[in-house]
Design a protein around this motif. Structure first.
Motif, PDB file in Angstrom:
ATOM      1  N   GLY A 179     -35.019  -2.375 -38.752  1.00 19.02           N
ATOM      2  CA  GLY A 179     -33.962  -2.757 -39.693  1.00 19.02           C
ATOM      3  C   GLY A 179     -33.940  -4.252 -39.937  1.00 19.02           C
ATOM      4  N   ASN A 180     -34.059  -5.034 -38.860  1.00 20.65           N
ATOM      5  CA  ASN A 180     -34.095  -6.495 -38.991  1.00 20.65           C
ATOM      6  C   ASN A 180     -35.369  -6.965 -39.685  1.00 20.65           C
ATOM      7  N   LEU A 181     -36.479  -6.291 -39.397  1.00 21.14           N
ATOM      8  CA  LEU A 181     -37.747  -6.634 -40.040  1.00 21.14           C
ATOM      9  C   LEU A 181     -37.668  -6.404 -41.549  1.00 21.14           C
ATOM     10  N   VAL A 182     -37.085  -5.279 -41.933  1.00 17.17           N
ATOM     11  CA  VAL A 182     -36.926  -4.954 -43.360  1.00 17.17           C
ATOM     12  C   VAL A 182     -36.072  -6.020 -44.046  1.00 17.17           C
ATOM     13  N   VAL A 235     -40.032   2.690 -45.852  1.00 20.94           N
ATOM     14  CA  VAL A 235     -39.636   2.347 -44.473  1.00 20.94           C
ATOM     15  C   VAL A 235     -38.154   2.644 -44.263  1.00 20.94           C
ATOM     16  N   ILE A 236     -37.327   2.261 -45.230  1.00 22.17           N
ATOM     17  CA  ILE A 236     -35.878   2.491 -45.109  1.00 22.17           C
ATOM     18  C   ILE A 236     -35.577   3.983 -45.009  1.00 22.17           C
ATOM     19  N   ASN A 237     -36.235   4.792 -45.852  1.00 21.98           N
ATOM     20  CA  ASN A 237     -36.016   6.251 -45.831  1.00 21.98           C
ATOM     21  C   ASN A 237     -36.524   6.878 -44.535  1.00 21.98           C
ATOM     22  N   ALA A 238     -37.703   6.437 -44.078  1.00 27.31           N
ATOM     23  CA  ALA A 238     -38.261   6.974 -42.831  1.00 27.31           C
ATOM     24  C   ALA A 238     -37.385   6.599 -41.638  1.00 27.31           C
ATOM     25  N   ARG A 239     -36.848   5.385 -41.664  1.00 28.31           N
ATOM     26  CA  ARG A 239     -35.956   4.938 -40.584  1.00 28.31           C
ATOM     27  C   ARG A 239     -34.678   5.775 -40.570  1.00 28.31           C
ATOM     28  N   ALA A 240     -34.123   6.038 -41.743  1.00 28.92           N
ATOM     29  CA  ALA A 240     -32.909   6.854 -41.830  1.00 28.92           C
ATOM     30  C   ALA A 240     -33.168   8.260 -41.293  1.00 28.92           C
TER      31      ALA A 240
END
Length: 199
Positions: A56-59, A76-81
């Motif tokens: 999250g911080n990297l994004v 990345v945001i969707n995969a993280r969620a």
């Protein structure tokens, strides 16, 4: 002492010894091993949570580059969620739930790899102190995840051997102790990855 009392007394003593062994020797040890395995699973989840937080911080750091590829960030945001939405109760580690958890984590790993490869084309991001620090912490976290998974498998193995060895295998059924599933590697991970340096 009456003669008929002696066999009854011997039977009661033997029964008490067997009961004490079953409860104290098998049951309590099985509970201890099972709880140890559950605790090590919690450490696996904790390591993955740390990775999710770092991502999250990297994004956020990468989002600061106005011309960075939006589709890569979105992936990345969707995969993280998705990865953070899949949680497993340590007492219910079924093969299906573990596969679902692993699949979500694998999706995040793939999206993160794509992000890190894409960053190679952006010298400003690569030189960013926050980005470099987060990338270094992520590498350390990946190692922690691997260690946590190995420790989970070791503690699961100890528990499973305890309930499968005779007479534990007989008592496990009586006391309701079931085999715990180990963490398995991703499908295809035995093959060397195909690395493509073309950009």
């Amino acid at each position: 002492m009456k003669k008929w009392l002696l066999p009854l007394l011997i039977t009661a003593i033997i029964g008490y010894i067997l009961y004490s062994w079953a409860v104290g020797g098998f049951y309590n040890t099985a509970v201890e091993y099972q709880e140890n395995a559950k605790t090590t699973w919690s450490k696996v989840e904790s390591s993955y949570q740390r990775r999710n937080d770092l991502i999250g911080n990297l994004v956020k750091t990468v989002q600061g580059a106005a011309d960075f590829e939006k589709s890569t960030l979105t992936d990345v945001i969707n995969a993280r969620a998705k990865a953070t939405s899949v949680n497993i109760n340590a007492g219910d580690l079924t093969p299906e739930k573990m596969a679902q958890f692993q699949q979500a984590q694998q999706g995040l790993t793939g999206a993160l790899s794509k992000l890190l490869v894409s960053v190679e084309r952006y010298p400003d991001i690569k030189a960013n102190k926050n980005f470099l620090e987060l990338q270094s912490q992520l590498e350390g976290t990946e190692n922690r995840i691997n260690v946590a998974r190995d420790r989970f498998n070791e503690s699961t193995n100890i528990y499973n051997k305890h309930i499968k060895k005779f007479p534990g295998s007989f008592l496990a059924g009586i006391f309701g102790f079931d085999e715990m599933n180990r963490y398995k590697s991703d499908a295809g991970s035995e093959n060397a990855p195909n690395v493509d340096f073309k950009f």
